[in-house]
Design a protein around this motif. Structure first.
Motif, PDB file in Angstrom:
ATOM      1  N   GLY A   1      71.384  32.633  72.725  1.00  0.00           N
ATOM      2  CA  GLY A   1      71.452  33.679  71.710  1.00  0.00           C
ATOM      3  C   GLY A   1      71.726  35.045  72.309  1.00  0.00           C
ATOM      4  N   ALA A   2      71.043  35.355  73.418  1.00  0.00           N
ATOM      5  CA  ALA A   2      71.234  36.657  74.062  1.00  0.00           C
ATOM      6  C   ALA A   2      72.619  36.766  74.696  1.00  0.00           C
ATOM      7  N   TRP A   3      73.005  35.738  75.451  1.00  0.00           N
ATOM      8  CA  TRP A   3      74.274  35.807  76.183  1.00  0.00           C
ATOM      9  C   TRP A   3      75.482  35.674  75.256  1.00  0.00           C
ATOM     10  N   LEU A   4      75.434  34.675  74.357  1.00  0.00           N
ATOM     11  CA  LEU A   4      76.574  34.470  73.471  1.00  0.00           C
ATOM     12  C   LEU A   4      76.791  35.665  72.542  1.00  0.00           C
ATOM     13  N   GLY A   5      75.701  36.348  72.168  1.00  0.00           N
ATOM     14  CA  GLY A   5      75.873  37.537  71.351  1.00  0.00           C
ATOM     15  C   GLY A   5      76.750  38.557  72.047  1.00  0.00           C
ATOM     16  N   GLY A   6      76.489  38.808  73.336  1.00  0.00           N
ATOM     17  CA  GLY A   6      77.307  39.745  74.097  1.00  0.00           C
ATOM     18  C   GLY A   6      78.716  39.233  74.318  1.00  0.00           C
ATOM     19  N   TRP A   7      78.846  37.929  74.615  1.00  0.00           N
ATOM     20  CA  TRP A   7      80.172  37.353  74.849  1.00  0.00           C
ATOM     21  C   TRP A   7      81.020  37.403  73.583  1.00  0.00           C
ATOM     22  N   ILE A   8      80.415  37.053  72.449  1.00  0.00           N
ATOM     23  CA  ILE A   8      81.152  37.074  71.175  1.00  0.00           C
ATOM     24  C   ILE A   8      81.605  38.489  70.848  1.00  0.00           C
ATOM     25  N   PHE A   9      80.732  39.472  71.076  1.00  0.00           N
ATOM     26  CA  PHE A   9      81.130  40.859  70.789  1.00  0.00           C
ATOM     27  C   PHE A   9      82.287  41.291  71.686  1.00  0.00           C
ATOM     28  N   ASP A  10      82.185  41.008  72.979  1.00  0.00           N
ATOM     29  CA  ASP A  10      83.254  41.409  73.894  1.00  0.00           C
ATOM     30  C   ASP A  10      84.567  40.700  73.568  1.00  0.00           C
ATOM     31  N   ALA A  11      84.470  39.435  73.099  1.00  0.00           N
ATOM     32  CA  ALA A  11      85.680  38.657  72.829  1.00  0.00           C
ATOM     33  C   ALA A  11      86.325  39.011  71.492  1.00  0.00           C
ATOM     34  N   PHE A  12      85.498  39.303  70.473  1.00  0.00           N
ATOM     35  CA  PHE A  12      86.030  39.470  69.115  1.00  0.00           C
ATOM     36  C   PHE A  12      85.805  40.860  68.527  1.00  0.00           C
ATOM     37  N   GLY A  13      85.032  41.687  69.234  1.00  0.00           N
ATOM     38  CA  GLY A  13      84.829  43.047  68.750  1.00  0.00           C
ATOM     39  C   GLY A  13      83.799  43.198  67.657  1.00  0.00           C
ATOM     40  N   SER A  14      83.082  42.114  67.330  1.00  0.00           N
ATOM     41  CA  SER A  14      82.023  42.186  66.326  1.00  0.00           C
ATOM     42  C   SER A  14      81.053  41.028  66.564  1.00  0.00           C
ATOM     43  N   TYR A  15      79.919  41.095  65.861  1.00  0.00           N
ATOM     44  CA  TYR A  15      78.884  40.059  65.991  1.00  0.00           C
ATOM     45  C   TYR A  15      78.948  39.013  64.873  1.00  0.00           C
ATOM     46  N   GLU A  16      79.959  39.060  64.015  1.00  0.00           N
ATOM     47  CA  GLU A  16      79.952  38.223  62.812  1.00  0.00           C
ATOM     48  C   GLU A  16      79.847  36.737  63.133  1.00  0.00           C
ATOM     49  N   LEU A  17      80.609  36.265  64.112  1.00  0.00           N
ATOM     50  CA  LEU A  17      80.569  34.842  64.460  1.00  0.00           C
ATOM     51  C   LEU A  17      79.169  34.431  64.909  1.00  0.00           C
ATOM     52  N   ALA A  18      78.477  35.301  65.655  1.00  0.00           N
ATOM     53  CA  ALA A  18      77.124  34.986  66.115  1.00  0.00           C
ATOM     54  C   ALA A  18      76.160  34.866  64.933  1.00  0.00           C
ATOM     55  N   TRP A  19      76.311  35.737  63.932  1.00  0.00           N
ATOM     56  CA  TRP A  19      75.459  35.643  62.742  1.00  0.00           C
ATOM     57  C   TRP A  19      75.677  34.297  62.033  1.00  0.00           C
ATOM     58  N   TRP A  20      76.932  33.878  61.896  1.00  0.00           N
ATOM     59  CA  TRP A  20      77.194  32.599  61.218  1.00  0.00           C
ATOM     60  C   TRP A  20      76.678  31.417  62.035  1.00  0.00           C
ATOM     61  N   LEU A  21      76.758  31.527  63.333  1.00  0.00           N
ATOM     62  CA  LEU A  21      76.199  30.475  64.182  1.00  0.00           C
ATOM     63  C   LEU A  21      74.683  30.378  63.984  1.00  0.00           C
ATOM     64  N   ALA A  22      74.011  31.526  63.866  1.00  0.00           N
ATOM     65  CA  ALA A  22      72.568  31.534  63.621  1.00  0.00           C
ATOM     66  C   ALA A  22      72.233  30.877  62.292  1.00  0.00           C
ATOM     67  N   ILE A  23      73.085  31.044  61.285  1.00  0.00           N
ATOM     68  CA  ILE A  23      72.856  30.408  59.983  1.00  0.00           C
ATOM     69  C   ILE A  23      72.959  28.893  60.089  1.00  0.00           C
ATOM     70  N   GLY A  24      74.030  28.412  60.723  1.00  0.00           N
ATOM     71  CA  GLY A  24      74.203  26.961  60.856  1.00  0.00           C
ATOM     72  C   GLY A  24      73.068  26.305  61.628  1.00  0.00           C
ATOM     73  N   LEU A  25      72.635  26.947  62.688  1.00  0.00           N
ATOM     74  CA  LEU A  25      71.534  26.397  63.475  1.00  0.00           C
ATOM     75  C   LEU A  25      70.236  26.387  62.684  1.00  0.00           C
ATOM     76  N   SER A  26      70.033  27.383  61.826  1.00  0.00           N
ATOM     77  CA  SER A  26      68.811  27.430  61.035  1.00  0.00           C
ATOM     78  C   SER A  26      68.741  26.261  60.052  1.00  0.00           C
ATOM     79  N   VAL A  27      69.865  25.912  59.473  1.00  0.00           N
ATOM     80  CA  VAL A  27      69.906  24.736  58.597  1.00  0.00           C
ATOM     81  C   VAL A  27      69.524  23.478  59.383  1.00  0.00           C
ATOM     82  N   ALA A  28      70.080  23.348  60.586  1.00  0.00           N
ATOM     83  CA  ALA A  28      69.766  22.184  61.426  1.00  0.00           C
ATOM     84  C   ALA A  28      68.278  22.142  61.776  1.00  0.00           C
ATOM     85  N   ALA A  29      67.684  23.294  62.086  1.00  0.00           N
ATOM     86  CA  ALA A  29      66.268  23.327  62.452  1.00  0.00           C
ATOM     87  C   ALA A  29      65.388  22.901  61.293  1.00  0.00           C
ATOM     88  N   ALA A  30      65.708  23.356  60.084  1.00  0.00           N
ATOM     89  CA  ALA A  30      64.924  22.958  58.909  1.00  0.00           C
ATOM     90  C   ALA A  30      64.947  21.442  58.734  1.00  0.00           C
TER      91      ALA A  30
END
Length: 398
Positions: A351-380
Motif C-alpha cells: 500500500g505504501a510503495w504502490l501508492g508512490g509508484w502509481i502516483f509517479d507513473a500516472f500522476g494521480s492516486y486514483e488507481l490506488a484508491w480503486w485497488l483499495a476498494i477491490g481488496l476490501s471486497v475480497a477481505a469481507a
C-alpha cells in the motif's frame, strides 16, 4: 509498588500509552513525505519505499518479538524495541541517501515497531483479562494507538513548521524514550506457561487451519488500506489544492474517531460474532472510499471521510487478535498474532510503495484508491468462512 503495577487497570493504561507513543510517531510518516522529498530532491517512490520497507520489516519481526515476549516477558521486548525505534529516528533525521533512509526509516524503525506495538502489548492485555472481558480490554488498549494518531500528528506538524523536519524527528525520538518507564508495568508479565504445546507444534497447527489463512489475508487488505491512506492522504490533499494542515487534520481525525471505533469494536466483539463484525468493517470501507472518489473533494467531504475511516480503522485489531486467541488459545497468542500481523504488514508494504509508484507513473492516486476498494471486497468475503470456535485442543483445556 509492584503489586500496583500489576493491577489490570494499570496494565491496560500503560499498554494504551505505549501504543499511543509508538503508533502516534509512526503515523507522522506522511507529514514528512513532502518536506523531505523537496529538500533532498528525492522522488515520492523513494520515500514511499522506505516507509513500505518499514511496514514489511515490522511484520517480519513481529512474530519474533511476540515469541520473545511470550517466553521472556513483554518488558524486555518493549525496552529493546524502544531503543531501536529511537536509533531509527535519529538515522532518518540525518539521512541524505536512499541507503540511510532505508536503514533508519525502514529497518530500525520497523524493528522498533515490532517490539513496541500490538503483538507484545495486546498479548499482555489478552492474558490478563478474563475471557468474557478480553475483547473489551483489547479494544481499550488498541484505542491507545488511535489516540496517538490524533494527539501526536498535530505535534509532529507543529514541530516541522517550527523547527524543521530534521529537528522534528529528533524530538519525536525523545518522545519514544518514554516507552521505557511505561514498560515497567508489564516487566514481570511473562506469557506462555510451562507444559502443553511447543512453539513448533503451535505453528504447525495454525498453518494447517484454514481460518488462520483467512485471517492472514483479510488482515493483508487492512494493512494495504491503512498504510496507503496514512502515508499518501496528506499529499493527496495538497495535490487537490488544499493546505498541508487540512491533510494533517484529516489524518488526525481518523485517529480521533478510531478511539471510539476501537473501543466499540472491542465491546461489540464480546457480544456478537467477531468474523461478521470484521466483514462489516471491510464492506463499510468500500462505501467510504467510493464516497471520496465520487463526491467533490471539499474540506467537509474530506473530514467526513476521515471520520468514517476512523470508526473503521483499528477496529480490526481487537477483533482479529481476539479471534486468534479464541481459536488457538492464549499460550502463544503473541507469536500467532504476530504471524497474522505479518500479513497486515505485507499489505502495508504494498500500500505504501504502490501508492508512490502509481502516483509517479500516472500522476494521480486514483488507481490506488480503486485497488483499495477491490481488496476490501475480497477481505469481507474472506472473513465469512472463518470458523469462530476454539480448536478441540483448546476447548478440552478449558
Amino acid at each position: 509498588m509492584t503489586s500496583f503495577l500489576r493491577r489490570p487497570g494499570v496494565v491496560i493504561a500503560c499498554g494504551a500509552l505505549i501504543l499511543t507513543l509508538a503508533m502516534g510517531v509512526r503515523h507522522t510518516g506522511g507529514l514528512f513525505l513532502q518536506p523531505m522529498t523537496l529538500d533532498q530532491g528525492w522522488s515520492r517512490e523513494m520515500f514511499s519505499f522506505s516507509i513500505a520497507l518499514q511496514n514489511l520489516l515490522w511484520g517480519v519481526f513481529q512474530p519474533f518479538a511476540g515469541a520473545f515476549a511470550d517466553r521472556y516477558g513483554a518488558g524486555k521486548t518493549l525496552v529493546g524495541g524502544a531503543l531501536l525505534y529511537v536509533l531509527g529516528l535519529v538515522i532518518m533525521a540525518n539521512a541524505d541517501t536512499a541507503f540511510g533512509l532505508n536503514m533508519g526509516a525502514g529497518l530500525l524503525i520497523g524493528m522498533g515497531l515490532a517490539g513496541t506495538t500490538f503483538s507484545v502489548v495486546l498479548g499482555v492485555v489478552g492474558r490478563m483479562a478474563p475471557p468474557e472481558k478480553r475483547s473489551l480490554a483489547l479494544g481499550i488498549a488498541s484505542a491507545g494507538g488511535s489516540f496517538g494518531q490524533f494527539a501526536v500528528l498535530p505535534v509532529g506538524q507543529g514541530l516541522i513548521a517550527s523547527v524543521g523536519w530534521q529537528s522534528a524527528l529528533l524530538w519525536l525520538a525523545v518522545g519514544i524514550l518514554f516507552i521505557i518507564p511505561l514498560a515497567f508495568a508489564v516487566t514481570g508479565t511473562n506469557g506462555a506457561p510451562a507444559g502443553g504445546q511447543s512453539v513448533g507444534e503451535s505453528l504447525r497447527e495454525a498453518t494447517r487451519t484454514a481460518s488462520f489463512h483467512f485471517l492472514f489475508w483479510s488482515f493483508f487488505v487492512c494493512g494495504f488500506q491503512t498504510a496507503f491512506v496514512m502515508l499518501h492522504l496528506p499529499a493527496f490533499v495538497v495535490d487537490s489544492g488544499m493546505s498541508a494542515n487540512v491533510g494533517m487534520t484529516a489524518v488526525a481525525l481518523i485517529g480521533l474517531f478510531n478511539i471510539a471505533g476501537s473501543f466499540l469494536s472491542g465491546w461489540l466483539g464480546g457480544i456478537y460474532s467477531k468474523k461478521w463484525l470484521l466483514a462489516g468493517i471491510y464492506a463499510l470501507r468500500v462505501v467510504a472510499i467510493l464516497a471520496i472518489l465520487m463526491l467533490p473533494l471539499t474540506t467537509v467531504t474530506l473530514y467526513v471521510f476521515a471520520a468514517a475511516m476512523g470508526l473503521l480503522w483499528l477496529g480490526t485489531v481487537p477483533l482479529t487478535n481476539g479471534l486468534v486467541g479464541h481459536i488457538f488459545g492464549m499460550k502463544y497468542v503473541g507469536m500467532l498474532y504476530g504471524l497474522v500481523f505479518l500479513g497486515h504488514q505485507i499489505g502495508g508494504f504494498l500500500g505504501a510503495w504502490l501508492g508512490g509508484w502509481i502516483f509517479d507513473a500516472f500522476g494521480s492516486y486514483e488507481l490506488a484508491w480503486w485497488l483499495a476498494i477491490g481488496l476490501s471486497v475480497a477481505a469481507a468475503l474472506l472473513c465469512i468462512p472463518v470458523r469462530e470456535k476454539p480448536l478441540a485442543r483448546v476447548a478440552e483445556a478449558t
